[in-house]
Scaffold this motif. Structure first.
Motif, short mmCIF file in Angstrom:
data_model
loop_
_atom_site.label_atom_id
_atom_site.label_comp_id
_atom_site.label_asym_id
_atom_site.label_seq_id
_atom_site.Cartn_x
_atom_site.Cartn_y
_atom_site.Cartn_z
N PRO B 526 -10.29 -6.64 7.89
CA PRO B 526 -11.58 -6.65 7.53
C PRO B 526 -11.77 -7.00 5.95
CG PRO B 526 -11.44 -4.71 8.79
CD PRO B 526 -10.12 -5.40 8.44
N SER B 527 -10.51 -6.88 5.15
CA SER B 527 -10.42 -6.92 3.83
C SER B 527 -11.31 -5.82 2.97
CB SER B 527 -10.49 -8.13 3.43
OG SER B 527 -12.01 -8.53 3.04
N VAL B 528 -11.96 -5.15 3.78
CA VAL B 528 -12.70 -3.98 3.17
C VAL B 528 -11.99 -2.88 3.14
CG1 VAL B 528 -14.61 -2.39 3.07
CG2 VAL B 528 -14.68 -4.82 3.36
N VAL B 529 -11.12 -2.73 4.47
CA VAL B 529 -10.34 -1.75 4.79
C VAL B 529 -9.06 -2.42 5.06
CG1 VAL B 529 -9.70 0.12 6.46
CG2 VAL B 529 -12.06 -0.63 6.17
N LEU B 530 -8.01 -1.85 4.23
CA LEU B 530 -6.42 -2.62 4.47
C LEU B 530 -5.67 -1.80 5.22
CD1 LEU B 530 -6.31 -3.15 0.42
CD2 LEU B 530 -6.98 -4.83 2.19
N ALA B 531 -4.61 -2.37 5.89
CA ALA B 531 -3.86 -1.52 6.70
C ALA B 531 -2.26 -1.79 6.14
CB ALA B 531 -3.82 -2.09 8.19
N SER B 532 -1.53 -0.83 6.18
CA SER B 532 -0.05 -1.15 5.75
C SER B 532 0.74 -0.42 6.81
CB SER B 532 0.21 -0.73 4.38
OG SER B 532 0.03 0.74 4.35
N THR B 533 1.92 -0.84 6.81
CA THR B 533 2.70 -0.02 7.81
C THR B 533 4.01 0.87 7.04
OG1 THR B 533 2.68 -2.02 9.08
CG2 THR B 533 4.17 -0.05 9.89
N GLY B 534 3.98 2.10 7.15
CA GLY B 534 4.87 3.11 6.59
C GLY B 534 6.40 2.81 7.16
N ALA B 535 7.17 3.35 6.20
CA ALA B 535 8.74 3.13 6.60
C ALA B 535 9.19 3.34 8.17
CB ALA B 535 9.41 3.98 5.44
N ASP B 536 8.25 4.37 8.74
CA ASP B 536 8.70 4.93 10.01
C ASP B 536 7.89 3.95 10.84
OD1 ASP B 536 6.36 5.57 9.12
OD2 ASP B 536 6.40 7.62 10.09
N GLY B 537 7.12 2.80 10.55
CA GLY B 537 6.29 2.12 11.60
C GLY B 537 4.78 2.57 11.83
N ASN B 538 4.44 3.88 11.18
CA ASN B 538 3.29 4.25 11.57
C ASN B 538 2.32 3.41 10.63
OD1 ASN B 538 3.69 6.28 13.25
ND2 ASN B 538 4.18 7.70 11.70
N PRO B 539 1.36 3.12 11.16
CA PRO B 539 0.04 2.44 10.62
C PRO B 539 -0.51 3.29 9.42
CG PRO B 539 -0.64 2.82 12.53
CD PRO B 539 0.69 3.14 12.67
N HIS B 540 -0.91 2.67 8.11
CA HIS B 540 -1.59 3.52 7.31
C HIS B 540 -2.84 2.71 6.80
CE1 HIS B 540 -1.94 6.34 3.93
NE2 HIS B 540 -1.84 5.45 3.10
N ILE B 541 -3.90 3.25 6.85
CA ILE B 541 -5.04 2.78 6.38
C ILE B 541 -5.42 3.12 4.92
CG2 ILE B 541 -7.49 2.69 6.90
CD1 ILE B 541 -6.15 1.30 9.19
N ILE B 542 -5.78 1.82 4.22
CA ILE B 542 -6.04 2.19 2.81
C ILE B 542 -7.58 1.92 2.55
CG2 ILE B 542 -5.86 1.33 0.46
CD1 ILE B 542 -2.86 0.18 1.58
#
Lengths: 136, 765
Positions: B526-542
């Motif tokens: 959505p580019s309003v909410v960003l997603a990244s993946t942590g080192a352990d593979g868990n998704p992390h919502i920004i």
């Protein structure tokens, strides 16, 4: 622009022979005469009725255009609506004419004269809906 | 008699076959629609039901108003909170088709007692319309070839990433409905041309009207159809059908398009629309000439007529040129110049060039967006040449024009995608037809006799000869060229067939996998909410954006004015509900340049500008901590350029580069850069995060100076969790009438410098 251009073509056809060296004025007159004759002989009364309507629309459009150019274009939307209704009705009627013309039978295979008239009616209704909305 | 590669059951009644066929078609279309809708739902599944990006936020806000207050309020909406202090007449400066569509759906659902939230309608509008796009592409391709090609085209357009990129759930933008309207208008046009029916011409005009109301890209239709008509005339294919189709479309469509306030009188006043008008006039003249010719056969008269038609055409052309010259018809706009001259926008209109989707397309994105279709596309276009009916000419012109435009601008990839799907479907379906057909070619020795002997069986003959092509086809020319016309052509045996079919099937499978992968990974954010993946593979919502916007909504007065770069204007209005100076409408270049000037000049220069515009808060985007590359420092040069366009004396782009011409933010950054408001706001207190160690900007990959910037005229009001959004409050003027810099220095216990002029308030008056 249809009425204007078609009308201009007609006017243009008469003086042009003077420019073309091989066509004498008499020949052009003959050609026009033969055109009129051919038209009178080969056109069914129905098509002539449609043509009369086309001429009326053309005159109406030309008058509105002259008014716009010579007097004022002030309610420009009203001019566009009026002129557009003439042009639109003209082309829809011309379409109807070519669809019901027996000479074009092989071009319009799936369109019967009744269907052509229904199309014409629908197109006119839609056109005048927008014209009415645009008159302001 | 020809042999068969495999036998088909012969004891089935033809009616049964026809019924099963239509059933399979309907079921396939339903499944294609389901696939098209569900693959667009990744965005909702991965994130939530939320409006995406920038422009959709405005559309959403307008739709909410439409749903809440009705159409008349919406039509007369003057928005005083945008473009402060100018305001914006919204009703007259938007394409209302999208909002009206959602409004109608909303009202219908509520009339049926289905209380659906307006947000969910907006989010799911684009996937819903993608199903309709698939259907209209099916209809369009059916006219070109047959139903099976139509189904393939529908399947392609349903899941191709080039179209999904603009129509995922939540991407509530004009393109969401516009592609459906584009395809359906073209379908109506083709149909009208084929049958010469004024009904389809009228229908084309009505959908053209809907398209005009929905998207600025309607100019593509306005020029494609006349171009097609003109090409047909020049090829000597004028017919009464063309006259009927074009005249009814143009006469009704043009009048209808003028009903949209944003378009107004443009169809008779601007160059973009003159091609349509010119072709319309030309058709009238030609039709009249044809009519006269049908009545007389005199040779000289016909010459005369021909000359007068040419003269009329020239008069019309020079008339239009003359009117443009005298200023009656507006010349081409900048956006159109930038289509022909790709360097134009960068030179003269930086505001257009600064939009990332106006950049030229990089070649990998063709593969990314279209995958194997881009290889099948040329094959399909060539197959159009081999039949070359009127509608094939349309596809050829469309593909040439759209290919060019897609190369010029990334966003115009969207107009290319439908024709790529259509052409690829034609190519693939011809391949399948050839290889599934069980008829074996006749062995060589009886071929010459059979060619003359079986004219009474034309259906079978043409079917058999399909791979070789009929006499007018390209294949025939090629085979003449190679000199083996009499060789039997076709496929022997079932093994060859299976090899090709298996490969084709494999390609289709890869296509589906690619489309799904691209959609879920690249186009569903959505580019309003960003997603990244942590080192352990868990998704992390920004979720910094919404955090900051809600902070603004909760903690600032309702009439507070927020300044930001124009990208974030719609989001601030939509999510924070605060007044903005500039937004994504970008109608006033000077106003945007003012903001650019404030951002790129020093605090002392910027402060009077801020005060004059009643700015209370400044919002900037900073990605240095997280490595978010779309931040304001990376956009900063555009602010400088746009400001320079208006104030060339005060802002100069070269001042923001180092002596070596590098764009740096570290120690070596030039003073102009370090003193600019944007730089200071971005890196204010950035050092403190690193606890004494040297700070590191992760986007630019540069070490920050030891001493961070200080601010005298602004206070830090809010910084989001990951520092992506930073909000500063503009200080009130000092009560004692001192310059804020001096007041600040006094508070910190430093002495006033004698050399400074005591009062600088005069600058404000």
């Amino acid at each position: 622009m249809a009425p204007k251009s078609s009308a201009a073509t007609k006017q243009h056809a008469t003086p042009a022979p003077a420019a073309a060296p091989e066509a004498s004025p008499a020949a052009a007159g003959n050609a026009l005469q033969s055109l009129l004759n051919a038209y009178n002989q080969n056109t069914s009364p129905r098509l002539k009725l449609i043509d009369a309507f086309l001429v009326f629309l053309m005159i109406s459009g030309v008058l509105q255009f002259l008014y716009c150019v010579l007097v004022t274009n002030f309610p420009f939307n009203a001019f566009l609506a009026g002129f557009g209704s003439c042009v639109g009705q003209f082309v829809l009627t011309a379409s109807l004419r070519s669809q019901v013309n027996p000479a074009n039978r092989n071009e319009f295979k799936d369109i019967s004269p009744e269907r052509a008239f229904a199309d014409f009616a629908l197109g006119s209704i839609v056109l005048h809906f927008f014209v009415y909305n645009f008159l302001g | 008699m020809a042999t068969k590669a495999y036998t088909l059951p012969t004891n089935v009644a033809p009616e049964t076959v026809a019924n099963i066929r239509s059933l399979v078609r309907i079921v396939s279309l339903a499944l294609i629609s389901a696939a098209a809708i569900s693959s667009r739902l990744f965005a909702v599944v991965n994130f939530e039901s939320i409006i995406h990006e920038f422009d959709p936020w405005f559309n959403y806000r307008a739709t909410k108003l439409l749903a809440a207050k009705g159409f008349y309020e919406f039509w007369n909406w003057f928005d005083p909170t945008a473009w402060y202090p100018l305001g914006r007449v919204v009703g007259g400066t938007i394409y209302p088709g999208l909002m009206a569509t959602s409004g109608v759906i909303y009202n219908v659902l509520h009339a049926l007692n289905l209380p659906v939230d307006i947000r969910n309608i907006c989010v799911l509008l684009a996937p819903g319309f993608s199903a309709l796009t698939a259907w209209s592409t099916y209809m369009f391709t059916k006219e070109l070839k047959d139903e099976s090609a139509g189904l393939l085209a529908a399947a392609f357009i349903g899941i191709v990433p080039g179209y999904i990129s603009r129509s995922v759930a939540g991407s509530y933008d004009n393109e969401a409905i516009a592609i459906f309207l584009l395809m359906f208008t073209f379908y109506c046009w083709i149909k009208a041309l084929k049958t010469g029916s004024a009904f389809f011409g009228t229908l084309a005009a009505l959908f053209y009207f809907y398209m005009v109301a929905a998207w600025g890209g309607y100019a593509f239709i306005t020029n494609m159809i006349p171009l097609h008509a003109l090409a047909l005339i020049l090829m000597g294919r004028f017919s009464s059908r063309l006259y009927v189709a074009y005249s009814s479309w143009y006469a009704i469509g043009t009048l209808a398009s003028m009903q949209v306030p944003f378009v107004g009188f443009q169809p008779v006043r601007t160059s973009e629309h003159m091609a349509a008008l010119g072709v319309f006039g030309l058709l009238q003249i030609i039709a009249f000439a044809e009519l006269v010719r049908s009545h007389v056969s005199s040779k000289q008269f016909q010459t005369l007529l021909y000359a007068s038609v040419v003269a009329m055409g020239l008069v019309g052309f020079f008339g239009i040129v003359g009117l443009t010259y005298k200023g009656w018809i507006a010349p081409w706009t900048g956006r159109f110049y930038s289509l022909w001259d790709t360097g134009y926008a960068k030179k003269y209109i930086p505001i257009i060039a600064s939009v990332s989707e106006h950049q030229p397309t990089a070649w990998p994105s063709f593969f990314m967006d279209l995958h194997m279709l881009i290889f099948l596309f040329p094959a399909g276009v060539i197959m159009c040449f081999s039949k070359l009916r009127d509608e094939h000419i349309f596809v050829i012109i469309y593909s040439v024009v759209a290919s060019y435009f897609a190369g010029v601008m990334v966003r115009l990839m969207l107009t290319l995608t439908p024709v790529v799907c259509v052409a690829a479907a034609v190519a693939l379906s011809s391949l399948l037809d050839t290889y599934i057909d069980p008829t074996e070619p006749v062995p060589e020795e009886i071929e010459p006799t059979e060619a003359e002997a079986t004219p009474q069986d034309p259906a079978k003959k043409s079917k058999k000869a399909a791979p070789a092509g009929n006499p007018t086809s390209l294949g025939e020319y090629f085979s003449r060229f190679t000199g083996n016309t009499n060789k039997p052509r076709g496929i022997f045996g079932i093994n060859n067939r299976l090899i090709v079919l298996f490969n084709t099937f494999g390609m289709l499978v890869f296509f589906v996998i690619h489309c799904t992968w691209v959609t879920s990974n690249a186009y569903s954010s959505p580019s309003v909410v960003l997603a990244s993946t942590g080192a352990d593979g868990n998704p992390h919502i920004i979720d910094d954006f919404r955090e900051a916007y809600y902070w603004l909504r909760q903690n600032t007065p309702e009439d507070a004015v927020v300044m930001s770069w124009w990208d974030y204007g719609y989001q601030i209005a939509g999510m924070a509900n605060r007044t903005t100076l500039v937004d994504n409408n970008t109608w006033n270049n000077t106003h945007i340049a003012t903001v650019g000037k404030a951002m790129s000049s020093s605090e002392e220069v910027a402060y009077p500008i801020l005060k004059k515009h009643d700015v209370d808060y400044i919002l900037i985007i900073f990605g240095g901590l997280l490595g978010y590359s779309g931040d304001d420092i990376n956009k900063f040069l555009w602010m400088v350029r746009i400001a320079q366009g208006v104030w060339p004396d005060e802002i100069q782009e070269p001042n923001y580069f180092t002596k070596q011409g590098e764009y740096r933010v570290d120690d070596r950054a030039p003073d102009t850069m370090k003193n600019s408001l944007m730089y200071k706001m971005s890196y204010y207190r950035f050092n403190e995060l690193f606890g004494g160690q040297q700070a590191m900007d992760r986007v630019r990959g540069q070490q920050m100076p030891k001493q961070g910037p200080t601010l005298d005229y602004l206070d830090e009001a809010f910084t989001s969790e990951n520092w992506i959004v930073r909000i500063y409050q503009v200080r009130k003027e000092d009560i004692l009438g001192r310059d804020l810099k001096i007041a600040n220095a006094f508070e910190q216990g430093r002495k006033r410098k004698k050399t400074k002029p005591p009062v600088r308030r005069r600058a404000l008056a």
